[in-house]
Each structure stands twice: as C-alpha cells, then as structure tokens.
Design a protein around this motif. Structure first.
Motif, short mmCIF file in Angstrom:
data_model
loop_
_atom_site.label_atom_id
_atom_site.label_comp_id
_atom_site.label_asym_id
_atom_site.label_seq_id
_atom_site.Cartn_x
_atom_site.Cartn_y
_atom_site.Cartn_z
N GLY A 291 0.81 -1.21 0.00
CA GLY A 291 0.00 0.00 0.00
C GLY A 291 0.84 1.26 0.00
N GLU A 292 1.94 1.25 0.76
CA GLU A 292 2.80 2.43 0.80
C GLU A 292 3.49 2.65 -0.54
OE1 GLU A 292 6.43 4.26 3.56
OE2 GLU A 292 5.25 2.53 4.24
N GLY A 293 3.83 1.55 -1.22
CA GLY A 293 4.44 1.67 -2.54
C GLY A 293 3.47 2.25 -3.55
N ILE A 294 2.23 1.76 -3.54
CA ILE A 294 1.21 2.30 -4.45
C ILE A 294 0.94 3.77 -4.15
CG2 ILE A 294 -1.22 2.16 -5.09
CD1 ILE A 294 0.47 0.00 -6.35
N GLU A 295 0.93 4.11 -2.88
CA GLU A 295 0.69 5.51 -2.50
C GLU A 295 1.79 6.41 -3.06
OE1 GLU A 295 0.23 8.22 1.57
OE2 GLU A 295 0.47 6.04 1.69
N TYR A 296 3.02 5.91 -3.06
CA TYR A 296 4.13 6.71 -3.61
C TYR A 296 3.98 6.87 -5.12
CZ TYR A 296 8.79 7.76 -5.39
OH TYR A 296 9.84 8.32 -6.07
N LEU A 297 3.58 5.79 -5.80
CA LEU A 297 3.47 5.85 -7.26
C LEU A 297 2.35 6.77 -7.73
CD1 LEU A 297 4.05 2.12 -8.32
CD2 LEU A 297 5.67 4.02 -8.40
N PHE A 298 1.33 6.93 -6.91
CA PHE A 298 0.17 7.72 -7.32
C PHE A 298 0.02 9.00 -6.51
CE2 PHE A 298 -0.82 3.50 -8.89
CZ PHE A 298 -1.28 3.77 -10.17
#
Length: 492
Positions: A291-298
């Motif tokens: 989730g933290e990775g997706i948050e960074y990408l978007f």
C-alpha cells in the motif's frame, strides 16, 4: 547517453575495459559537432559553391522589428521557457533553443515554412537563448550550482579573480551583495552591447558566406578536430567525431530529427539519475508494504507528470504529421531508408541485450532497458509502416533522391574521405604535421588553388592553430610518430 559506466553501480553498458575509451561515455562536444557540423560541412562542400549568392545583407532592420512586434507573445513565452529551463542545472544551455523551436512550431498553424526561413523559428529560439542566461544565474548565485557549462566557467572565473575571497553561493549574497547586483546588471548590459556589435559587424560577417565553400571547409575541419580533441585529450575523440558525423549524415539524409537526438543525449544523464532515485525510493516503499508503494506511485506530482508526458507525446505525434524534421525532403526508394531503419533497430536491440546482461540487482540496467524497449516498440511500428506504405510516403524521405544533395557536384564518399584523410594522417604523424599535408593537398587538389596560394593558406591555418593552442594552453593530438620520436612542440 547511457554508454559507459553506470552512475549507480558502475556497471558497463555498450563498452568494455578492453576498449577503455567508451567507459567514460561520449562527450557532448563531440556529439554536437558530429551530429550538426559535419553533415552541414559535407553537404555544402559537395555542392562546390558559396553558402550565399548575395554579397549584401538586406536593409530590412525595420522589417525585423515589425516581425518581432507581430510575434511579441511568442517572444515572451519563449523567454519564460528560457528562464525556467535555464534555472535547471546542467540543462538550459544545451537544449533550450530546441525546446523553444519546438514550441514555435507547435503554436504555428502554417508549418510549411519551417526549415526554409520562417521568422518565428528565429524569434522563439533567440528569445529563449537570451533569457536562459538570466535563469542560469539563479542556481549559480543562490546555491553555487552552475546552471550551464558557461556558468561553470563563470564560477571558476570568480574564484580566480577573487583570489579565493569570493565564494559563489549563499555567502556571496550575504557578504558581497554589491558584486551580485553588478553581475546581474552586467549580464543585461552585455546583451545590449553584444547586439550592437553584431549589428555593426553583420555586413562583414555576411561577406564570408559569399566565399567559395571549398576554401572554408578545410579550416572548419581543422577547428572541429581540434575542438573535439580538447574534450577528452584522446585520439579516439577524433574517431568518435567521425563516427557520429557519419551518423549525422545519414540522419540528415533520411530526415531523422537531429535536434531530438541531441536533446535525448543531453537529458539521458539527468533522466537516468532521477529514474534510479525513483526506483530506489519505490523499492524501499514496496518493501515496507504494498500500500505504501502504491501511495508513492500515485502521488499528485507523479500523476501530473504522467499526464504532461502523455499529452506531450500525443501532441508531438500529431504535429509530426505536419512538419518534416529537416524541412521539405522528397521521398525516394524504399531500400536505403529501410536498410537504415533496420541498422538502427539492430543497434537498439543489442543495447537492450547488453543492458539485460547486467546483474538484476544493479539499477544501472533499468534506464537503458526501458529506453531501448520503448525504442524497439517504435522501431517495430516504423518497420511495419515501411512495409505497408508505398515508396511515395514521407517515411521514405531521402535527400539523395531530390534537392541539392541529389544534384551535388561531388559525391558523398569522396567528400567525407577528405575528413577521414585528415584523421588517418593525424593518427600516424600527429595533428600539426597531418594538418599541413591535409590543408595543402585539399586546397591544391579539391579547391584548385595554385601552389603559392595553397602554401600561403596552409601556413595561415597552421599559424592560427598554433596561436589558439598557445593562448588556451592546449596540446595537439599525437600520432604514431610521436611514440617513436621525441619531437619539439608543436609536433609533440
């Protein structure tokens, strides 16, 4: 731009320690001279005429002012582009002209005149070129980070003239604010004085274009070779110059965009650095949680950049249908453009394979693999189009089929052979001895001068080179002879 050691882990791309020259990558000076200067010199030399048939400039100074007023908003927009791009360290001085030119093309309804004297194609780049120096002063004076190559030289000059007492950066704003303001005003004054000098000297400079180009070409080859060697102080610099010059000739012939090539080369270094940083941060976030990775990408800034990128690509593809990279170039047969396309595709495919062979844990493989993958996809589309389209399609543009190159007095290979002759002689005898033989032979055989005039021009050219080397404290390219004989300067 990704040839040589990677910035992240030091892995080699498209190079080997068995051939150490490429481990440091290619120099911007060599690429710029090879892509632009060599093709134009060879093209003009093949036609065996002067650059211009008119010895006098027109008296249309007021017409120029009217043209500027008619396009004043283009000038303002490109000036803003120049300031913004100039602020970006290491970017402004290299690509701002081409970015502004692209903006001028995209904002003009009738694009047919670009490449053949469209005034907007002059107003836009010149406005941005003047403005980018002011933008380059921002990171230079505020943070001590040069905004361009000229600003890097400027920082060195300040250090020398200030005897170490003046430090460019925050300390200068605090302790030497008067000098800071002087620099800003002097930059503005220099633009005005430079304009006046150029206007006053333009008549004499214009007369140079009426000289038969065969008398100018050998001296241009001389200066270009000397400049290319200074970038790395390696004889292989001249070989790289010839190779990239040959690539530039083919790109010009088949209407491939050389400005786009140079912009890509300049931006490849910063783009790879930022891409590696983004991959590193994203990997760290994903290791913590998905989730933290997706948050960074978007994040909003990423989404905005993606939208801008997609918009730019789509708009560029639409505009590409309306303007040719090198002006109005007629289509020729399918064979030559198709062979060149296959050669480019093969090189990119090998670059992808070479990057993929780097260990998977190294980030030095990410950027070249991504770029090569996108390029291979584009090449596949172009190859399919070449197969399906008739030879009258613009994708088969070929200057050898129609135009000045098609009717040139001299062939491509004999003309390019003169430059190769200079490089081969340099590798054997060193630059000065080779230059003497080259200049005399060229002026005698190719330009058709008498022995006395050829000898006089040769002596003048060598004297000019000696003066340049002495003033700049530079060496000349050595040859095989210098390895076996201890010769005095300038033959060393």
């Amino acid at each position: 731009g990704t040839i040589g050691e990677g910035a992240s882990s030091g892995d080699l791309r498209m190079s080997s320690y068995d051939f150490p020259y490429l481990t440091d990558g290619l120099k911007l000076v060599i690429v710029g001279l090879g892509i632009f200067a060599i093709p134009e010199i060879v093209s003009l030399l093949r036609q065996d005429r002067a650059i211009s048939e008119e010895p006098q400039l027109g008296g249309g100074w007021l017409d120029g002012v009217r043209d500027w007023f008619a396009n004043i908003w283009l000038s303002v927009r490109c000036s803003i582009i120049g300031v913004i791009v100039g602020v970006i360290p290491g970017l402004g001085g290299s690509v701002v002209d081409w970015i502004a030119y692209g903006h001028a093309v995209q904002t003009t309804k009738d694009k047919s005149n670009f490449g053949s004297g469209e005034v907007r194609g002059v107003i836009g780049p010149e406005s941005s070129n003047n403005a980018k120096e002011g933008g380059g002063l921002v990171p230079t004076l505020l943070f001590g980070i040069p905004g361009s190559g000229s600003m890097a030289i400027f920082i060195g000059a300040i250090a020398l003239l200030g005897s170490g007492q003046i430090e460019v950066g925050p300390a200068m704003l605090k302790n030497n604010l008067d000098i800071t303001y002087s620099i800003v005003w002097l930059l503005a004054l220099a633009n005005v004085v430079g304009t006046v000098i150029c206007i006053a000297a333009s008549g004499g400079i214009a007369k140079l274009t009426t000289i038969r180009f065969a008398l100018l070409a050998p001296f241009l080859f001389m200066i270009i070779s000397f400049a290319a060697f200074q970038s790395g102080q390696n004889l292989m610099d001249l070989v790289a110059l010839f190779a990239i010059g040959f690539l530039g000739l083919l790109m010009r012939r088949f209407d491939w965009s050389r400005p786009a090539f140079l912009i890509g080369f300049v931006l490849s270094g910063p783009a790879e650095t930022y891409a590696n940083q983004a991959v590193q941060i994203a990997s760290s976030r994903f290791r913590k949680s998905f989730g933290e990775g997706i948050e960074y990408l978007f994040t909003p800034i990423v989404i905005v950049l993606i939208v801008i990128t997609i918009f730019s690509v789509v708009l560029g593809l639409r505009q590409a249908k309306n303007i040719m990279a090198e002006g109005d170039v007629k289509s020729g047969s399918k064979r030559a453009p198709f062979v060149f396309m296959l050669a480019v595709t093969a090189y990119i495919a090998y670059a992808f394979y070479d990057a993929a062979s780097i260990p998977s844990f190294s980030r030095d493989r990410v950027f070249p693999m991504f770029v090569a993958g996108v390029c291979l996809l584009g090449c596949a589309v172009l190859i399919a189009r070449m197969i399906l389209k008739p030879e009258t399609d613009t994708i088969f543009a070929d200057r050898e089929f129609d135009g000045d190159d098609a009717t040139a007095t001299h062939g491509l290979w004999p003309t390019l052979g003169w430059f190769a002759f200079l490089l081969v002689l340099t590798s054997l005898l060193g630059f000065i001895l080779a230059l003497g033989i080259f200049l005399f032979a060229f002026l005698k055989v190719r330009a058709g001068l008498g022995t006395a005039f050829a000898a006089a021009y040769t002596a003048a050219g060598i004297a000019f080179m000696l003066g340049m080397a002495w003033l700049l404290n530079r060496d000349f390219p050595p040859g095989l002879l210098q390895e076996y004989a201890d010769l005095p300067w300038p033959f060393t």
